[in-house]
Scaffold this motif. Sequence first.
Motif, PDB file in Angstrom:
ATOM      1  N   SER A  21       0.822  -1.203   0.000  1.00  0.00           N
ATOM      2  CA  SER A  21       0.000   0.000   0.000  1.00  0.00           C
ATOM      3  C   SER A  21       0.864   1.264   0.000  1.00  0.00           C
ATOM      4  O   SER A  21       0.587   2.225  -0.723  1.00  0.00           O
ATOM      5  N   LEU A  22       1.925   1.246   0.813  1.00  0.00           N
ATOM      6  CA  LEU A  22       2.822   2.403   0.891  1.00  0.00           C
ATOM      7  C   LEU A  22       3.513   2.667  -0.443  1.00  0.00           C
ATOM      8  O   LEU A  22       3.512   3.803  -0.944  1.00  0.00           O
ATOM      9  N   LEU A  23       4.079   1.628  -1.024  1.00  0.00           N
ATOM     10  CA  LEU A  23       4.897   1.807  -2.221  1.00  0.00           C
ATOM     11  C   LEU A  23       4.069   2.056  -3.475  1.00  0.00           C
ATOM     12  O   LEU A  23       4.537   2.721  -4.410  1.00  0.00           O
ATOM     13  N   GLN A  24       2.843   1.547  -3.492  1.00  0.00           N
ATOM     14  CA  GLN A  24       1.997   1.756  -4.666  1.00  0.00           C
ATOM     15  C   GLN A  24       1.653   3.225  -4.873  1.00  0.00           C
ATOM     16  O   GLN A  24       1.294   3.638  -5.985  1.00  0.00           O
ATOM     17  N   HIS A  25       1.747   4.004  -3.800  1.00  0.00           N
ATOM     18  CA  HIS A  25       1.413   5.427  -3.895  1.00  0.00           C
ATOM     19  C   HIS A  25       2.653   6.302  -4.074  1.00  0.00           C
ATOM     20  O   HIS A  25       2.568   7.525  -4.003  1.00  0.00           O
ATOM     21  N   GLN A  26       3.801   5.669  -4.324  1.00  0.00           N
ATOM     22  CA  GLN A  26       5.032   6.427  -4.500  1.00  0.00           C
ATOM     23  C   GLN A  26       5.357   6.588  -5.980  1.00  0.00           C
ATOM     24  O   GLN A  26       5.369   5.614  -6.731  1.00  0.00           O
ATOM     25  N   LYS A  27       5.629   7.810  -6.360  1.00  0.00           N
ATOM     26  CA  LYS A  27       5.984   8.089  -7.747  1.00  0.00           C
ATOM     27  C   LYS A  27       7.332   7.447  -8.064  1.00  0.00           C
ATOM     28  O   LYS A  27       8.278   7.534  -7.291  1.00  0.00           O
ATOM     29  N   GLY A  28       7.403   6.765  -9.184  1.00  0.00           N
ATOM     30  CA  GLY A  28       8.659   6.161  -9.617  1.00  0.00           C
ATOM     31  C   GLY A  28       8.882   4.763  -9.079  1.00  0.00           C
ATOM     32  O   GLY A  28       9.952   4.182  -9.285  1.00  0.00           O
ATOM     33  N   ILE A  29       7.889   4.196  -8.379  1.00  0.00           N
ATOM     34  CA  ILE A  29       8.007   2.842  -7.842  1.00  0.00           C
ATOM     35  C   ILE A  29       6.780   2.023  -8.237  1.00  0.00           C
ATOM     36  O   ILE A  29       5.653   2.498  -8.143  1.00  0.00           O
ATOM     37  N   GLU A  30       6.999   0.807  -8.675  1.00  0.00           N
ATOM     38  CA  GLU A  30       5.908  -0.100  -9.040  1.00  0.00           C
ATOM     39  C   GLU A  30       6.106  -1.438  -8.327  1.00  0.00           C
ATOM     40  O   GLU A  30       7.160  -2.072  -8.468  1.00  0.00           O
ATOM     41  N   VAL A  31       5.146  -1.852  -7.539  1.00  0.00           N
ATOM     42  CA  VAL A  31       5.202  -3.166  -6.889  1.00  0.00           C
ATOM     43  C   VAL A  31       4.744  -4.207  -7.903  1.00  0.00           C
ATOM     44  O   VAL A  31       3.589  -4.209  -8.319  1.00  0.00           O
ATOM     45  N   VAL A  32       5.669  -5.080  -8.300  1.00  0.00           N
ATOM     46  CA  VAL A  32       5.343  -6.058  -9.345  1.00  0.00           C
ATOM     47  C   VAL A  32       4.959  -7.416  -8.775  1.00  0.00           C
ATOM     48  O   VAL A  32       4.463  -8.287  -9.496  1.00  0.00           O
ATOM     49  N   GLY A  33       5.189  -7.618  -7.478  1.00  0.00           N
ATOM     50  CA  GLY A  33       4.824  -8.903  -6.892  1.00  0.00           C
ATOM     51  C   GLY A  33       5.059  -8.944  -5.400  1.00  0.00           C
ATOM     52  O   GLY A  33       5.780  -8.105  -4.843  1.00  0.00           O
ATOM     53  N   GLU A  34       4.415  -9.897  -4.741  1.00  0.00           N
ATOM     54  CA  GLU A  34       4.607 -10.111  -3.309  1.00  0.00           C
ATOM     55  C   GLU A  34       4.606 -11.606  -3.033  1.00  0.00           C
ATOM     56  O   GLU A  34       3.878 -12.361  -3.667  1.00  0.00           O
ATOM     57  N   ALA A  35       5.445 -12.019  -2.097  1.00  0.00           N
ATOM     58  CA  ALA A  35       5.576 -13.440  -1.781  1.00  0.00           C
ATOM     59  C   ALA A  35       5.460 -13.654  -0.283  1.00  0.00           C
ATOM     60  O   ALA A  35       5.883 -12.820   0.511  1.00  0.00           O
ATOM     61  N   ARG A  36       4.908 -14.810   0.096  1.00  0.00           N
ATOM     62  CA  ARG A  36       4.650 -15.113   1.504  1.00  0.00           C
ATOM     63  C   ARG A  36       5.793 -15.870   2.171  1.00  0.00           C
ATOM     64  O   ARG A  36       5.818 -16.012   3.387  1.00  0.00           O
ATOM     65  N   ASP A  37       6.740 -16.376   1.378  1.00  0.00           N
ATOM     66  CA  ASP A  37       7.874 -17.096   1.960  1.00  0.00           C
ATOM     67  C   ASP A  37       9.018 -17.112   0.951  1.00  0.00           C
ATOM     68  O   ASP A  37       8.888 -16.624  -0.173  1.00  0.00           O
ATOM     69  N   GLY A  38      10.133 -17.693   1.365  1.00  0.00           N
ATOM     70  CA  GLY A  38      11.310 -17.687   0.518  1.00  0.00           C
ATOM     71  C   GLY A  38      11.154 -18.462  -0.771  1.00  0.00           C
ATOM     72  O   GLY A  38      11.657 -18.057  -1.824  1.00  0.00           O
ATOM     73  N   GLU A  39      10.486 -19.598  -0.704  1.00  0.00           N
ATOM     74  CA  GLU A  39      10.296 -20.415  -1.910  1.00  0.00           C
ATOM     75  C   GLU A  39       9.528 -19.639  -2.974  1.00  0.00           C
ATOM     76  O   GLU A  39       9.906 -19.607  -4.150  1.00  0.00           O
ATOM     77  N   GLU A  40       8.438 -19.003  -2.551  1.00  0.00           N
ATOM     78  CA  GLU A  40       7.644 -18.217  -3.492  1.00  0.00           C
ATOM     79  C   GLU A  40       8.428 -17.001  -3.954  1.00  0.00           C
ATOM     80  O   GLU A  40       8.355 -16.602  -5.121  1.00  0.00           O
ATOM     81  N   GLY A  41       9.207 -16.418  -3.042  1.00  0.00           N
ATOM     82  CA  GLY A  41      10.021 -15.267  -3.402  1.00  0.00           C
ATOM     83  C   GLY A  41      11.036 -15.598  -4.474  1.00  0.00           C
ATOM     84  O   GLY A  41      11.256 -14.813  -5.406  1.00  0.00           O
TER      85      GLY A  41
END
Length: 225
Positions: A21-41
Amino acid sequence: MPPIRVLIVDDHTLFRKGLVSLLQHQKGIEVVGEARDGEEGLRLAQTLKPDVTLMDVNMPHRNGVQTTQAIRDVFPDARIIMLTVSEEDEDLFSAIKAGARGYLLKNVEPDQLIKAIHLLAEGEAVISHAMASKLLNEFSSIAHKMDAPAESKLNPLTKREHEILQHLAKGGSNKEIAGALCISEHTVKIHLRNILKKLHMNNRTQAAIYAHEQGLVDQKPPLKN
């Protein structure tokens, strides 16, 4: 200029969603994905190839340090910031050795985190003030050990580890070393891990170079028939 593509890897849902939520509202930053653990990351990092990855340290299945190492093995230029509550020396040093380019605590101010993301994307390294002194102290300790006489550095090695280091310096593979010393490849791997730890080296190449510098390759290690 295209936005900085960010991947977030954290097992705490509330914190992870808050970051998104924080980063999605920042100019010049795009959140392309999120992971719940290391394997998914790791899977997402390989698929999405983000510019910057925010990585928690303590996670199930595969922790942040292991995930960072795995990502860097595939993408040596990957830019990863450890974002964690851990102030443990071991976590800090392990993360840096694994290839993390930043280490920030989760109590970091939002504007400082955003600045860190931009700095990392530009090729800089970032670390929180709270952890910087620990890192400097570790570097100082390593420098002191590296200045010590060669004999004192090799003293911690057992006779077997010394033999393996000599074979390694001659370019022997794990299989070749195992055959020469009549031990298993698994045993060789364990000895190599201990050698790297004792000599404060990150990989076998560094150990081999060090052995050459110390003249160990001119010595003939005993071979078992």
